[in-house]
Write an enzyme that holds these catalytic residues in place. Structure first.
Site, PDB file in Angstrom:
ATOM      1  N   ILE A  14     -17.967 -23.124  48.567  1.00  0.00           N
ATOM      2  CA  ILE A  14     -18.750 -22.062  47.912  1.00  0.00           C
ATOM      3  C   ILE A  14     -19.390 -21.158  48.966  1.00  0.00           C
ATOM      4  CG2 ILE A  14     -20.542 -21.545  46.209  1.00  0.00           C
ATOM      5  CD1 ILE A  14     -20.205 -24.402  45.136  1.00  0.00           C
ATOM      6  N   LYS A  35     -22.125 -27.223  60.326  1.00  0.00           N
ATOM      7  CA  LYS A  35     -21.786 -28.301  61.262  1.00  0.00           C
ATOM      8  C   LYS A  35     -20.271 -28.487  61.401  1.00  0.00           C
ATOM      9  CE  LYS A  35     -22.660 -33.289  61.546  1.00  0.00           C
ATOM     10  NZ  LYS A  35     -23.262 -34.436  60.842  1.00  0.00           N
ATOM     11  N   THR A 135     -26.988 -28.603  41.880  1.00  0.00           N
ATOM     12  CA  THR A 135     -25.940 -28.966  40.939  1.00  0.00           C
ATOM     13  C   THR A 135     -26.496 -29.403  39.588  1.00  0.00           C
ATOM     14  OG1 THR A 135     -24.333 -30.747  40.543  1.00  0.00           O
ATOM     15  CG2 THR A 135     -26.016 -31.215  42.123  1.00  0.00           C
ATOM     16  N   ASP A 136     -25.671 -29.289  38.548  1.00  0.00           N
ATOM     17  CA  ASP A 136     -26.075 -29.789  37.226  1.00  0.00           C
ATOM     18  C   ASP A 136     -26.084 -31.322  37.177  1.00  0.00           C
ATOM     19  OD1 ASP A 136     -23.316 -30.235  37.280  1.00  0.00           O
ATOM     20  OD2 ASP A 136     -22.890 -29.218  35.379  1.00  0.00           O
ATOM     21  N   GLU A 137     -25.481 -31.961  38.204  1.00  0.00           N
ATOM     22  CA  GLU A 137     -25.360 -33.423  38.159  1.00  0.00           C
ATOM     23  C   GLU A 137     -26.709 -34.119  38.276  1.00  0.00           C
ATOM     24  OE1 GLU A 137     -21.993 -35.030  40.266  1.00  0.00           O
ATOM     25  OE2 GLU A 137     -20.936 -33.119  40.162  1.00  0.00           O
ATOM     26  N   TYR A 161     -24.590 -39.108  45.333  1.00  0.00           N
ATOM     27  CA  TYR A 161     -24.564 -37.657  45.558  1.00  0.00           C
ATOM     28  C   TYR A 161     -25.649 -36.966  44.737  1.00  0.00           C
ATOM     29  CZ  TYR A 161     -23.231 -32.780  44.678  1.00  0.00           C
ATOM     30  OH  TYR A 161     -23.260 -31.418  44.512  1.00  0.00           O
ATOM     31  N   SER A 164     -29.175 -37.718  45.787  1.00  0.00           N
ATOM     32  CA  SER A 164     -29.608 -37.048  47.026  1.00  0.00           C
ATOM     33  C   SER A 164     -29.875 -35.567  46.761  1.00  0.00           C
ATOM     34  CB  SER A 164     -28.578 -37.241  48.143  1.00  0.00           C
ATOM     35  OG  SER A 164     -27.369 -36.572  47.831  1.00  0.00           O
ATOM     36  N   LYS A 165     -29.097 -34.945  45.884  1.00  0.00           N
ATOM     37  CA  LYS A 165     -29.360 -33.537  45.546  1.00  0.00           C
ATOM     38  C   LYS A 165     -30.677 -33.437  44.752  1.00  0.00           C
ATOM     39  CE  LYS A 165     -27.229 -30.284  46.172  1.00  0.00           C
ATOM     40  NZ  LYS A 165     -27.160 -29.319  47.312  1.00  0.00           N
ATOM     41  N   TYR A 218      -8.840 -40.328  36.288  1.00  0.00           N
ATOM     42  CA  TYR A 218      -9.712 -41.506  36.194  1.00  0.00           C
ATOM     43  C   TYR A 218      -9.965 -41.866  34.726  1.00  0.00           C
ATOM     44  CZ  TYR A 218     -11.130 -40.258  41.032  1.00  0.00           C
ATOM     45  OH  TYR A 218     -11.166 -39.938  42.359  1.00  0.00           O
ATOM     46  N   ARG A 225     -16.355 -31.707  32.013  1.00  0.00           N
ATOM     47  CA  ARG A 225     -17.089 -30.903  32.993  1.00  0.00           C
ATOM     48  C   ARG A 225     -17.108 -29.468  32.474  1.00  0.00           C
ATOM     49  NH1 ARG A 225     -18.176 -35.343  34.001  1.00  0.00           N
ATOM     50  NH2 ARG A 225     -18.122 -36.467  35.997  1.00  0.00           N
ATOM     51  N   PRO A 292     -16.692 -45.713  39.479  1.00  0.00           N
ATOM     52  CA  PRO A 292     -17.896 -46.462  39.070  1.00  0.00           C
ATOM     53  C   PRO A 292     -19.022 -45.504  38.684  1.00  0.00           C
ATOM     54  CG  PRO A 292     -17.172 -47.104  41.300  1.00  0.00           C
ATOM     55  CD  PRO A 292     -16.310 -45.958  40.872  1.00  0.00           C
TER      56      PRO A 292
HETATM   57  P1  NAD Z   1     -18.414 -28.298  50.635  1.00  0.00           P
HETATM   58  O1  NAD Z   1     -18.415 -29.767  50.839  1.00  0.00           O
HETATM   59  O2  NAD Z   1     -17.133 -27.581  50.423  1.00  0.00           O
HETATM   60  O3  NAD Z   1     -19.137 -27.588  51.891  1.00  0.00           O
HETATM   61  C1  NAD Z   1     -20.283 -28.093  52.487  1.00  0.00           C
HETATM   62  C2  NAD Z   1     -20.461 -27.391  53.832  1.00  0.00           C
HETATM   63  O4  NAD Z   1     -21.670 -27.874  54.447  1.00  0.00           O
HETATM   64  C3  NAD Z   1     -19.326 -27.657  54.821  1.00  0.00           C
HETATM   65  O5  NAD Z   1     -18.901 -26.464  55.431  1.00  0.00           O
HETATM   66  C4  NAD Z   1     -19.953 -28.596  55.843  1.00  0.00           C
HETATM   67  O6  NAD Z   1     -19.393 -28.465  57.149  1.00  0.00           O
HETATM   68  C5  NAD Z   1     -21.405 -28.162  55.802  1.00  0.00           C
HETATM   69  N1  NAD Z   1     -22.329 -29.217  56.244  1.00  0.00           N
HETATM   70  C6  NAD Z   1     -22.342 -30.520  55.837  1.00  0.00           C
HETATM   71  N2  NAD Z   1     -23.309 -31.196  56.470  1.00  0.00           N
HETATM   72  C7  NAD Z   1     -23.938 -30.291  57.278  1.00  0.00           C
HETATM   73  C8  NAD Z   1     -25.033 -30.389  58.173  1.00  0.00           C
HETATM   74  N3  NAD Z   1     -25.672 -31.555  58.380  1.00  0.00           N
HETATM   75  N4  NAD Z   1     -25.433 -29.280  58.835  1.00  0.00           N
HETATM   76  C9  NAD Z   1     -24.783 -28.094  58.638  1.00  0.00           C
HETATM   77  N5  NAD Z   1     -23.731 -27.950  57.828  1.00  0.00           N
HETATM   78  C10 NAD Z   1     -23.315 -29.043  57.140  1.00  0.00           C
HETATM   79  O7  NAD Z   1     -19.418 -28.042  49.441  1.00  0.00           O
HETATM   80  P2  NAD Z   1     -19.393 -26.939  48.289  1.00  0.00           P
HETATM   81  O8  NAD Z   1     -18.569 -27.427  47.170  1.00  0.00           O
HETATM   82  O9  NAD Z   1     -19.128 -25.623  48.891  1.00  0.00           O
HETATM   83  O10 NAD Z   1     -20.918 -27.003  47.809  1.00  0.00           O
HETATM   84  C11 NAD Z   1     -21.918 -26.210  48.456  1.00  0.00           C
HETATM   85  C12 NAD Z   1     -23.262 -26.511  47.819  1.00  0.00           C
HETATM   86  O11 NAD Z   1     -23.210 -26.207  46.424  1.00  0.00           O
HETATM   87  C13 NAD Z   1     -23.692 -27.971  47.937  1.00  0.00           C
HETATM   88  O12 NAD Z   1     -25.059 -28.017  48.200  1.00  0.00           O
HETATM   89  C14 NAD Z   1     -23.376 -28.544  46.554  1.00  0.00           C
HETATM   90  O13 NAD Z   1     -24.250 -29.611  46.238  1.00  0.00           O
HETATM   91  C15 NAD Z   1     -23.618 -27.338  45.660  1.00  0.00           C
HETATM   92  N6  NAD Z   1     -22.831 -27.311  44.419  1.00  0.00           N
HETATM   93  C16 NAD Z   1     -21.478 -27.512  44.450  1.00  0.00           C
HETATM   94  C17 NAD Z   1     -20.749 -27.452  43.260  1.00  0.00           C
HETATM   95  C18 NAD Z   1     -19.248 -27.626  43.253  1.00  0.00           C
HETATM   96  O14 NAD Z   1     -18.657 -27.713  42.177  1.00  0.00           O
HETATM   97  N7  NAD Z   1     -18.574 -27.648  44.390  1.00  0.00           N
HETATM   98  C19 NAD Z   1     -21.403 -27.209  42.052  1.00  0.00           C
HETATM   99  C20 NAD Z   1     -22.800 -27.006  42.068  1.00  0.00           C
HETATM  100  C21 NAD Z   1     -23.498 -27.062  43.259  1.00  0.00           C
HETATM  101  P1  TYD Z   2     -14.795 -33.849  41.018  1.00  0.00           P
HETATM  102  O1  TYD Z   2     -13.941 -32.656  41.311  1.00  0.00           O
HETATM  103  O2  TYD Z   2     -14.869 -34.942  42.033  1.00  0.00           O
HETATM  104  O3  TYD Z   2     -16.246 -33.291  40.653  1.00  0.00           O
HETATM  105  P2  TYD Z   2     -17.551 -34.086  40.046  1.00  0.00           P
HETATM  106  O4  TYD Z   2     -17.340 -35.535  40.121  1.00  0.00           O
HETATM  107  O5  TYD Z   2     -18.602 -33.613  40.992  1.00  0.00           O
HETATM  108  O6  TYD Z   2     -17.703 -33.563  38.658  1.00  0.00           O
HETATM  109  O7  TYD Z   2     -14.292 -34.500  39.666  1.00  0.00           O
HETATM  110  C1  TYD Z   2     -14.273 -33.767  38.461  1.00  0.00           C
HETATM  111  C2  TYD Z   2     -13.864 -34.720  37.360  1.00  0.00           C
HETATM  112  O8  TYD Z   2     -12.509 -35.138  37.597  1.00  0.00           O
HETATM  113  C3  TYD Z   2     -14.690 -35.991  37.331  1.00  0.00           C
HETATM  114  O9  TYD Z   2     -14.899 -36.370  35.975  1.00  0.00           O
HETATM  115  C4  TYD Z   2     -13.817 -37.028  38.024  1.00  0.00           C
HETATM  116  C5  TYD Z   2     -12.411 -36.565  37.694  1.00  0.00           C
HETATM  117  N1  TYD Z   2     -11.369 -36.865  38.726  1.00  0.00           N
HETATM  118  C6  TYD Z   2     -10.195 -37.509  38.360  1.00  0.00           C
HETATM  119  O10 TYD Z   2      -9.980 -37.868  37.196  1.00  0.00           O
HETATM  120  N2  TYD Z   2      -9.257 -37.763  39.332  1.00  0.00           N
HETATM  121  C7  TYD Z   2      -9.452 -37.411  40.634  1.00  0.00           C
HETATM  122  O11 TYD Z   2      -8.569 -37.696  41.495  1.00  0.00           O
HETATM  123  C8  TYD Z   2     -10.661 -36.706  40.993  1.00  0.00           C
HETATM  124  C9  TYD Z   2     -10.925 -36.276  42.407  1.00  0.00           C
HETATM  125  C10 TYD Z   2     -11.592 -36.462  39.998  1.00  0.00           C
END
Ligand code: NAD
Ligand code: TYD
Length: 354
Positions: A14, A35, A135-137, A161, A164-165, A218, A225, A292
């Protein structure tokens, strides 16, 4: 070197979409602190690598000394905090990194932001924003028929996860309440789109299906979602940064609830059309052991951001998922770049050694 925005985690999924969009549409330069863990990838930023308005530093948000110096040097007008460990399955295998980055790292960033912000003149203090991307989680799991999460929903995180968020959200809230730091929190639903690391559901399924590999769903595949195209999320964040009320939380979501099986079937039918393989891609679906503590359903009520800030998503799930599959089909070089040893190690741990 003044008036940057400081983006953390801007080489991730993102964050890199956000930084690219920011550089296209805004004049304020970006200091991108990341990082470069397994999830961070400079290839995500290739389109702006020579743009003088983008400065990348490979640093850790846990390093208070470095973060403090960067605040002094770049004097950011805002922080947009994406950096995190973000994958639920990895948090089940190894929660320590999630506590370290998501909780301790956010704490360090808040401390350094507070010290810097306290040194600013009153008008600069008023303009400063600390936008925490969450996140909504954190709200936990819904049953079928429950109303979607509003900003008032109680926190009930179920995975390392999301716990921690949630902890990081509480710290951000406390820094506003106690010290007056101008923070805003956003809680968004599941994102999808270009540059997502193929450990997450949608890119994993696209890549496996393209390669004729099994599609591991799974449990019964009926977990729900609420999917949002990443560009819609980035647009919402820019709006919140400009117009959001300090101290508030905004839920962001696409009104796109889908079961995992529906999502996988959508990917498969687009691939059947764009990359026919002789048999339906959906025949590759394999139901595997459930995660799990797997949350059953997430759904976001995005009424507040719509009413207050006038935001609504541009993409439907159907348009967004098509764009996403097309992007992965057109970007094989990027895919090969992220399928490194680290990626293979994860696939072996999560899917093969079971
Ligand atoms: P991502 O895992 O793709 O990217 C995380 C980035 O943070 C990476 O570039 C990583 O190198 C960097 N990073 C990790 N630890 C670090 C540290 N200690 N110092 C500096 N940089 C560090 O994650 P994403 O999916 O892009 O999510 C970004 C944010 O949005 C997160 O905070 C996540 O909780 C939140 N978010 C994600 C989703 C989703 O669906 N992906 C939805 C809602 C909220
Ligand atoms: P994911 O992309 O890991 O996002 P989150 O767990 O943060 O919602 O998973 C989205 C949904 O897909 C979640 O219900 C778990 C499921 N899933 C599978 O069924 N198979 C897979 O291999 C993965 C990675 C996720």
């Amino acid at each position: 070197m003044q008036n940057h925005i400081l983006v953390t985690g801007g080489a991730g999924f993102i964050g890199s979409n956000f930084v690219q969009r920011w550089i296209q549409s805004a004049t304020t330069p970006v200091l991108n602190l990341d990082k470069l863990t397994y999830a961070g990838n400079l290839q995500n930023l290739a389109s702006i690598s020579n743009d003088p308005r983008h400065t990348f530093v490979r640093e850790d948000i846990n390093d208070a000394g470095v973060v403090g110096k960067l605040f002094e040097q770049y004097m950011p007008t805002s922080v947009v905090h994406f950096a995190a460990e973000s994958h639920v399955d990895r948090s089940i295998h190894g929660p320590a990194d999630f506590v370290k980055t998501n909780i301790n790292g956010t704490f360090t960033l808040l401390e350094e932001a507070r010290a810097y912000w306290s040194s600013l003149k009153a008008d600069a203090q008023q303009r400063f924003r600390f936008l925490h991307v969450s996140t909504d989680e954190v709200y936990g799991s819904l049953n079928a028929g429950d109303p979607a999460f509003t900003e008032e929903h109680k926190y009930c995180p179920n995975s390392p996860y999301s716990a921690s968020k949630a902890a990081s959200d509480h710290l951000v809230r406390a820094y506003h309440h106690t010290y007056g730091l101008p923070t805003i929190i956003t809680n968004c639903s599941n994102n999808y789109g270009p540059y997502q690391f193929p450990e997450k559901l949608i890119p994993l399924m696209v890549l496996n299906a393209m390669n004729g590999k099994p599609l591991p769903v799974y449990g019964d595949g009926k977990n729900v979602r609420d999917w949002l195209y990443v560009e819609d999320h980035c647009e919402a964040l820019m709006l919140v940064l400009r117009k959001g009320r300090v101290g508030e939380t905004y839920n962001i979501g696409g009104w796109n609830e889908r079961t995992n099986l529906d999502v996988v079937n959508s990917v498969c039918s687009i691939l059947d059309e764009l990359r026919p393989s002789g048999k339906p891609h959906a025949s590759l679906v394999e139901f595997v052991k459930d995660r799990p503590g797997h949350d059953r359903r997430y759904a976001i009520d995005a009424t507040k951001i719509a009413n207050e800030l006038g935001w609504k998503p541009k993409e439907t799930f159907e348009t967004g998922i098509r764009k996403t599959v097309e992007w992965y089909l057109a970007n094989e070089k990027w895919i090969n770049g992220v399928r490194t040893g680290e990626y293979q190690k994860w696939i072996n741990l999560q899917y093969i050694s079971k």
